[in-house]
Scaffold this motif. Structure first.
Motif, short mmCIF file in Angstrom:
data_model
loop_
_atom_site.label_atom_id
_atom_site.label_comp_id
_atom_site.label_asym_id
_atom_site.label_seq_id
_atom_site.Cartn_x
_atom_site.Cartn_y
_atom_site.Cartn_z
N SER A 1 0.83 -1.21 0.00
CA SER A 1 0.00 0.00 0.00
C SER A 1 0.86 1.26 0.00
O SER A 1 0.35 2.34 -0.28
N ALA A 2 2.15 1.11 0.29
CA ALA A 2 3.04 2.27 0.31
C ALA A 2 4.46 1.81 0.06
O ALA A 2 4.83 0.71 0.48
N PRO A 3 5.29 2.62 -0.62
CA PRO A 3 6.69 2.24 -0.80
C PRO A 3 7.41 2.17 0.55
O PRO A 3 7.00 2.83 1.51
N PHE A 4 8.51 1.39 0.58
CA PHE A 4 9.20 1.26 1.88
C PHE A 4 9.82 2.59 2.32
O PHE A 4 10.05 2.81 3.50
N ASN A 5 10.05 3.48 1.36
CA ASN A 5 10.63 4.78 1.71
C ASN A 5 9.70 5.57 2.64
O ASN A 5 10.14 6.51 3.30
N GLU A 6 8.41 5.19 2.68
CA GLU A 6 7.47 5.87 3.58
C GLU A 6 7.86 5.67 5.05
O GLU A 6 7.36 6.37 5.93
N ALA A 7 8.75 4.73 5.30
CA ALA A 7 9.26 4.55 6.68
C ALA A 7 9.80 5.87 7.21
O ALA A 7 9.72 6.15 8.41
N GLN B 1 -4.16 2.79 10.45
CA GLN B 1 -2.77 3.06 10.06
C GLN B 1 -2.54 2.63 8.61
O GLN B 1 -1.64 1.83 8.31
N VAL B 2 -3.33 3.15 7.72
CA VAL B 2 -3.18 2.80 6.30
C VAL B 2 -3.76 3.95 5.47
O VAL B 2 -4.66 4.68 5.91
N GLY B 3 -3.18 4.16 4.28
CA GLY B 3 -3.73 5.16 3.36
C GLY B 3 -3.28 6.58 3.62
O GLY B 3 -3.75 7.51 2.98
N ARG B 4 -2.36 6.78 4.57
CA ARG B 4 -1.82 8.12 4.83
C ARG B 4 -0.29 8.05 4.77
O ARG B 4 0.29 6.97 4.91
N PRO B 5 0.37 9.20 4.61
CA PRO B 5 1.85 9.18 4.63
C PRO B 5 2.36 8.53 5.92
O PRO B 5 1.82 8.77 7.01
N GLY B 6 3.38 7.71 5.78
CA GLY B 6 3.99 7.07 6.95
C GLY B 6 3.23 5.88 7.49
O GLY B 6 3.60 5.34 8.53
N THR B 7 2.16 5.48 6.81
CA THR B 7 1.40 4.31 7.26
C THR B 7 1.39 3.27 6.13
O THR B 7 1.78 3.56 5.01
N GLY B 8 0.90 2.08 6.46
CA GLY B 8 0.67 1.14 5.38
C GLY B 8 1.06 -0.29 5.68
O GLY B 8 1.53 -0.64 6.77
N LEU B 9 0.85 -1.11 4.64
CA LEU B 9 1.11 -2.55 4.69
C LEU B 9 2.10 -2.86 3.58
O LEU B 9 1.82 -2.60 2.40
N HIS B 10 3.25 -3.42 3.95
CA HIS B 10 4.27 -3.65 2.93
C HIS B 10 4.90 -5.03 3.10
O HIS B 10 5.85 -5.19 3.88
N PRO B 11 4.39 -6.04 2.38
CA PRO B 11 5.12 -7.31 2.34
C PRO B 11 6.35 -7.11 1.47
O PRO B 11 6.23 -6.86 0.27
N LEU B 12 7.53 -7.18 2.05
CA LEU B 12 8.77 -6.94 1.29
C LEU B 12 8.98 -8.07 0.29
O LEU B 12 9.21 -9.22 0.69
N ARG B 13 8.86 -7.77 -0.99
CA ARG B 13 8.95 -8.81 -2.02
C ARG B 13 10.40 -9.25 -2.18
O ARG B 13 11.31 -8.44 -2.11
N GLY B 14 10.58 -10.55 -2.45
CA GLY B 14 11.92 -11.13 -2.44
C GLY B 14 12.73 -10.89 -3.69
O GLY B 14 13.70 -10.13 -3.69
N GLN B 15 12.33 -11.52 -4.78
CA GLN B 15 13.15 -11.46 -6.00
C GLN B 15 12.96 -10.13 -6.71
O GLN B 15 11.96 -9.44 -6.53
N ASN B 16 13.90 -9.82 -7.58
CA ASN B 16 13.88 -8.51 -8.25
C ASN B 16 12.58 -8.29 -9.02
O ASN B 16 12.12 -7.16 -9.15
N ASN B 17 11.96 -9.37 -9.54
CA ASN B 17 10.74 -9.14 -10.32
C ASN B 17 9.60 -10.05 -9.88
O ASN B 17 8.73 -10.40 -10.69
N VAL B 18 9.56 -10.43 -8.62
CA VAL B 18 8.45 -11.29 -8.19
C VAL B 18 7.14 -10.50 -8.21
O VAL B 18 6.06 -11.05 -8.51
N GLN B 19 7.20 -9.20 -7.94
CA GLN B 19 5.98 -8.39 -8.03
C GLN B 19 5.48 -8.35 -9.48
O GLN B 19 4.31 -8.61 -9.76
N GLY B 20 6.40 -8.06 -10.39
CA GLY B 20 6.01 -7.93 -11.79
C GLY B 20 5.54 -9.24 -12.38
O GLY B 20 4.54 -9.29 -13.11
N ALA B 21 6.26 -10.33 -12.07
CA ALA B 21 5.88 -11.63 -12.63
C ALA B 21 4.48 -12.03 -12.14
O ALA B 21 3.70 -12.62 -12.90
N SER B 22 4.15 -11.67 -10.90
CA SER B 22 2.80 -11.96 -10.39
C SER B 22 1.78 -11.05 -11.07
O SER B 22 0.70 -11.50 -11.46
#
Ligand code: SF4
Length: 703
Positions: free
Chosen positions: A174-180, A337-358
Motif C-alpha cells: 500500500s506504500a513504498p518502503f521509503n514511507e518509513a 494506520q493505512v492510506g496516509r503518509p507514513g502508514t501502510g502494509l508492505h510485504p517486502l517482495r523477495g526477487q527482483n521481479n516477483v511483483q512484476g511476474a505476479s
C-alpha cells in the motif's frame, strides 16, 4: 569512480537480485562488467549492497551454458550424482538451436496431444523481465492449453497476497518502503531486511535516526535490532497468538480508530468477539513474550500518528501464513494506520521481479492484473484479445504440480529460470518428480540442479544482457538495459519463448521487447498510463498509473479499498500449530532463509567470485547454549536429519538463534536445506511451511 580510465562505456540498468530494485550503472571494459555504481533511483538514492556492487561476474563464469544441450541416449534422468555442471557433456550432447527447439517443442506437443493440455505445466521466473513473464504465461495458457503456470511467488508471498486480496482487494504494497521515513512507528515482523533487503534497511535506520520508533518481531535475532526500541523474539510459529494479543490490548484499552473502522471497514464486531480470549497473559505461554512488553508495543503502534508494517517470509512461509497476514492487516485497519503518509502494509517482495511476474499472471489462478481466470466475462475478454481458448479452471501451484507429477497426471514441463530441485520444500520428493517427467525442457544460464534432469537444455540470457522492465517491491516499474553481449550461442529468453510458441502452433510475431510491453499495457489497467518511451526517459514509474499524465500513485487506499463495496474486511484468525512440531525423535525447530551474500538457490551468487569467497560453504547457525549441550564447537560437523532427509554441515555459533532452534541457508547444493523442510501447505496461499519443521541435530560420528 569519476573519470575511471579502466572503463570504456557504461550502461544504466537495475540490480538483478532482490525486490528493492536498486538502479545502478554497469561500468564496462571490453564487454565485461567491471563493477557497478548506484544511481539516484527512487528505491535506492545511489545506495547498493554487496550483491549489487560486486555480484555480476556470474555472467562471465566459465560454467555459463553457451550452446543447446540434449540428453544423451541411455543416460537415465535420475543419474545426476556424477554430473558436473562444469562438464555437462558426460550426460548431454551439444545440439543446434533448430534441433533443440524441435525436440523441446515436440515433446510437449506429444504430451498435449495424447494426454491433454492439463498434463503439461510451466514454471516461469521472477528473475526475468515482465515481458518474458507475460509471454511465458501466455504461451502456457494459449499454447499448452492449461493454467498450470506458476513461479517462486508460491514460495514467497503467496499467502500474503491471498490475505491482501481477500481483505483489502489488492495484492501489492500500500506504500513504498521509503514511507518509513514519514512514520513515527515502524514495525518489521518475520523479516530480516539487513540481510534480505539491505538497501531498504538503510531507510529504516535513517528513519530511526530522525526519531521513529522501530519494533522488530522475529524468532531470530538480527543486527537491525541494534536500532530498535523493541525487539520481541517470540517462539517460532506463534505470530497469530502474538498479533491477536496486541489487538486484544488495543480493543480493551479503547485505542482503535473508531471513525476509520466505521467508515472504511466491515466485520469488526466478529473480530472483536474473537479477540476476547487472546489477552497477553493468556498467550504468554504460547509466545514466550512478557505481557507488559506486548501491551507497550500495542500502545505504541496504535497511538502513533503514523505506523507502518513491513513483513517477510517469516510471516508468509507457514501453514498459517495467510492467517499471519490477516492479523497484520486487521492490526492496520483497526488503528487506521493505512492510506496516509507514513502508514501502510508492505510485504517486502523477495526477487527482483516477483511483483512484476505476479502482476503479469505468472500464477495459476489469475490472468494479468489479478483478474480471475475462472470468471467467464474476464476470460472471454482475454480469449478475444489473445485469439485463443483459455482453460476455464484455475491451474495447479508449484507444490501441487510436484504432487501431480508423482500421481502421473502431469507428464511434461517447461521450466524457465527456476530451480525447483533446490528451492522446493522436501526437495528429494521434488527431484524425484523431475525425474519422472516424460519430457522436461529447462531454459537457464547454467546447468542448474533442475537442468540436470532435463531432456533439452536451452542456454538463456542473463539480466545484464537484455532489455526489459522489472517491477520492484514498491510497485515501481523500472527499465533494464542490455549492457554486454551473451556468450557463445546463448539467446534472448524472449526469442526462445517465441520460437517455442511458433512450434506449438501460435502465430506470434513480436519484434522489439517494447511491443510486448505495449500489449501488457492494453490488458493491465494498473500500468495503462506507462509507455515504453516514458520509461526510457523516466527509468521508473510507480503504478497504479492510469494515464500518460498520471505521475503514478505511491500511496493507495487513501479513500477506500478496491473491494466490491470499497471497504476493508476484518478476517479473524485462530491458533493453528505448525504442521510438524518437535517431539522426542526430532526435538529441534529448523528454519531456513538467505544470507546477505547469496541469492536464493545460489545459481548466480555461488558463481560470483567475491560473494562466494565471503560465504563459501554451508553452515548451520546454532545458539551457543545448544552447542554446549551437544558438546559441539564452532566448525564441528553435525548431522541434521528430519523425517524427509539428512545432511552433514559445519556449525556456526549464533547468539541470535534461540535454544532449540537452528537456521540453515538454502543456497548450498552440497547441503541443501530443503532436503529437510516440510512441504505441508497453507490452504489459502498454497505456500509451504519452509520456515518450520522438526529436526534432530547430532555431532557427526567420525569413522
Ligand atoms: Fe540489489 Fe537488493 Fe542489494 Fe539493492 S538491496 S543492490 S536491489 S540486492
Amino acid at each position: 569512480v569519476v573519470g575511471d580510465t579502466r572503463i570504456d562505456r557504461e550502461v544504466h540498468s537495475v540490480c538483478p537480485f532482490c525486490g528493492v530494485g536498486c538502479q545502478l550503472t554497469f561500468k564496462i571494459r571490453d564487454d565485461k562488467i567491471l563493477y557497478a555504481e548506484g544511481r539516484d533511483g527512487p528505491a535506492n538514492e545511489e545506495r547498493l549492497c554487496i550483491k549489487g556492487r560486486f555480484g555480476f561476474d556470474y555472467i562471465h563464469n566459465p560454467e555459463r551454458l553457451t550452446t543447446p544441450l540434449i540428453r544423451k541416449e541411455g543416460i537415465a534422468k535420475d543419474d545426476v550424482a556424477t554430473l558436473d555442471p562444469a562438464n555437462p557433456l558426460t550426460h548431454f550432447r551439444e545440439a543446434s538451436w533448430e534441433e533443440a527447439l524441435e525436440l523441446a517443442a515436440n515433446g510437449l506437443i506429444q504430451v498435449r496431444e495424447t494426454k491433454g493440455g492439463n498434463a503439461l505445466a510451466g514454471f516461469g521466473s521472477a528473475k526475468g523481465s515482465n515481458e518474458e513473464a507475460y509471454l511465458f504465461q501466455k504461451l502456457v495458457r494459449t499454447g499448452f492449453g492449461t493454467n498450470n503456470v506458476d513461479h517462486c511467488t508460491r514460495l514467497c508471498h503467496a499467502s500474503s497476497v491471498a490475505a491482501l486480496l481477500e481483505t483489502v482487494g489488492s495484492g501489492a504494497v500500500s506504500a513504498p518502503f521509503n514511507e518509513a521515513e514519514n512514520a513515527e512507528v515502524i514495525m518489521v515482523i518475520g523479516s530480516n531486511p539487513t540481510i534480505n533487503h539491505p538497501v531498504a534497511a538503510t531507510f529504516f535506520k535513517n528513519a530511526v535516526k530522525k526519531g521513529a520508533k522501530l519494533i522488530i518481531i522475529d524468532p531470530r535475532g538480527q543486527s537491525l535490532s541494534r536500532h530498535a526500541t523493541y525487539m520481541l523474539q517470540e517462539k517460532p510459529g506463534t505470530d497469530v497468538a502474538l498479533l491477536n494479543s496486541m489487538m486484544h490490548v488495543i480493543v480493551k484499552e479503547g485505542l482503535t480508530d473508531k471513525d476509520y473502522i466505521k467508515n472504511h471497514t466491515e466485520n469488526f464486531a466478529e473480530l472483536k468477539a474473537h479477540l476476547d480470549g487472546f489477552s497477553p497473559e493468556a498467550m504468554e505461554k504460547v509466545t514466550g513474550i512478557d505481557p507488559d512488553l506486548i501491551r507497550d508495543v500495542a500502545r505504541e503502534f496504535a497511538t502513533a500518528k503514523s505506523s507502518i508494517i513491513f513483513w517477510g517470509m517469516g510471516i508468509s512461509q507457514h501453514v498459517h501464513g495467510t492467517d499471519n497476514s490477516r492479523c497484520l492487516i486487521s492490526l492496520s485497519l483497526m488503528t487506521g494506520q493505512v492510506g496516509r503518509p507514513g502508514t501502510g502494509l508492505h510485504p517486502l517482495r523477495g526477487q527482483n521481479n516477483v511483483q512484476g511476474a505476479s502482476d503479469v499472471a505468472l500464477i495459476p489462478m489469475f490472468l494479468p492484473d489479478y483478474q480471475s481466470v475462472e470468471d467467464p466475462v474476464i476470460r472471454e475478454r482475454f480469449e478475444k484479445f489473445w485469439n485463443a481458448d483459455i482453460d476455464p479452471n484455475k491451474g495447479l501451484t508449484v507444490v501441487e504440480i510436484t504432487e501431480a507429477v508423482h500421481k502421473g497426471t502431469i507428464n511434461g514441463m517447461y521450466i524457465m529460470g527456476e530451480n525447483p530441485a533446490m528451492s522446493d520444500p522436501n526437495v528429494s520428493h521434488a527431484r524425484e518428480a523431475l525425474s519422472l517427467l516424460d519430457h522436461l525442457v529447462v531454459q537457464d544460464l547454467f546447468l542448474t540442479e533442475t537442468a540436470a534432469y532435463a531432456d533439452v537444455v536451452l542456454p538463456a540470457s542473463a539480466w545484464p544482457e537484455k532489455d526489459g522492465t522489472v517491477t520492484n517491491t514498491n510497485r515501481q516499474v523500472q527499465m533494464g538495459r542490455a549492457a554486454v553481449p551473451m556468450p557463445g550461442d546463448a539467446r534472448q529468453d524472449l526469442w526462445i519463448i517465441q520460437e517455442m510458441a511458433k512450434r506449438l502452433g501460435l502465430d506470434w510475431n513480436y519484434g522489439h521487447v517494447k511491443e510486448v510491453f505495449t500489449e501488457m499495457t492494453q490488458v493491465m489497467g494498473s500500468i495503462k498510463g506507462i509507455s515504453w518511451d516514458r520509461l526510457e526517459n523516466a527509468d521508473a514509474v510507480i503504478y497504479p498509473c492510469e494515464s500518460p499524465e498520471d505521475p503514478g500513485q505511491p500511496l493507495i487506499f487513501t479513500e477506500n479499498f478496491p473491494t466490491k463495496n470499497g471497504l476493508g474486511k476484518f478476517v479473524p484468525a485462530s491458533l493453528i500449530s505448525p504442521d510438524e512440531t518437535p517431539d522426542q525423535d526430532f526435538p529441534t525447530v529448523l528454519t531456513t532463509g538467505r544470507l546477505l551474500e547469496h541469492w536464493h538457490t545460489g545459481s548466480m551468487t555461488r558463481r560470483s567470485e567475491v560473494l562466494d569467497a565471503v560465504e563459501p560453504e554451508p553452515i548451520v547457525h546454532m545458539a551457543p547454549g545448544m552447542m554446549e549441550n551437544l558438546e559441539i564447537l564452532p566448525g564441528d560437523l553435525v548431522t541434521v536429519s528430519s523425517r524427509r532427509g539428512q545432511l552433514d554441515i559445519k556449525v556456526r555459533a549464533d547468539g541470535g538463534v534461540q535454544n532449540g532452534m537452528i537456521f540453515i541457508p538454502f543456497c548450498y547444493a552440497e547441503a541443501a536445506a530443503n532436503l529437510l523442510t516440510n512441504d505441508a501447505l497453507d490452504p489459502f496461499g498454497k505456500i509451504a511451511e519452509v520456515k518450520f519443521c522438526a529436526v534432530k541435530v547430532e555431532k557427526k560420528k567420525m569413522p
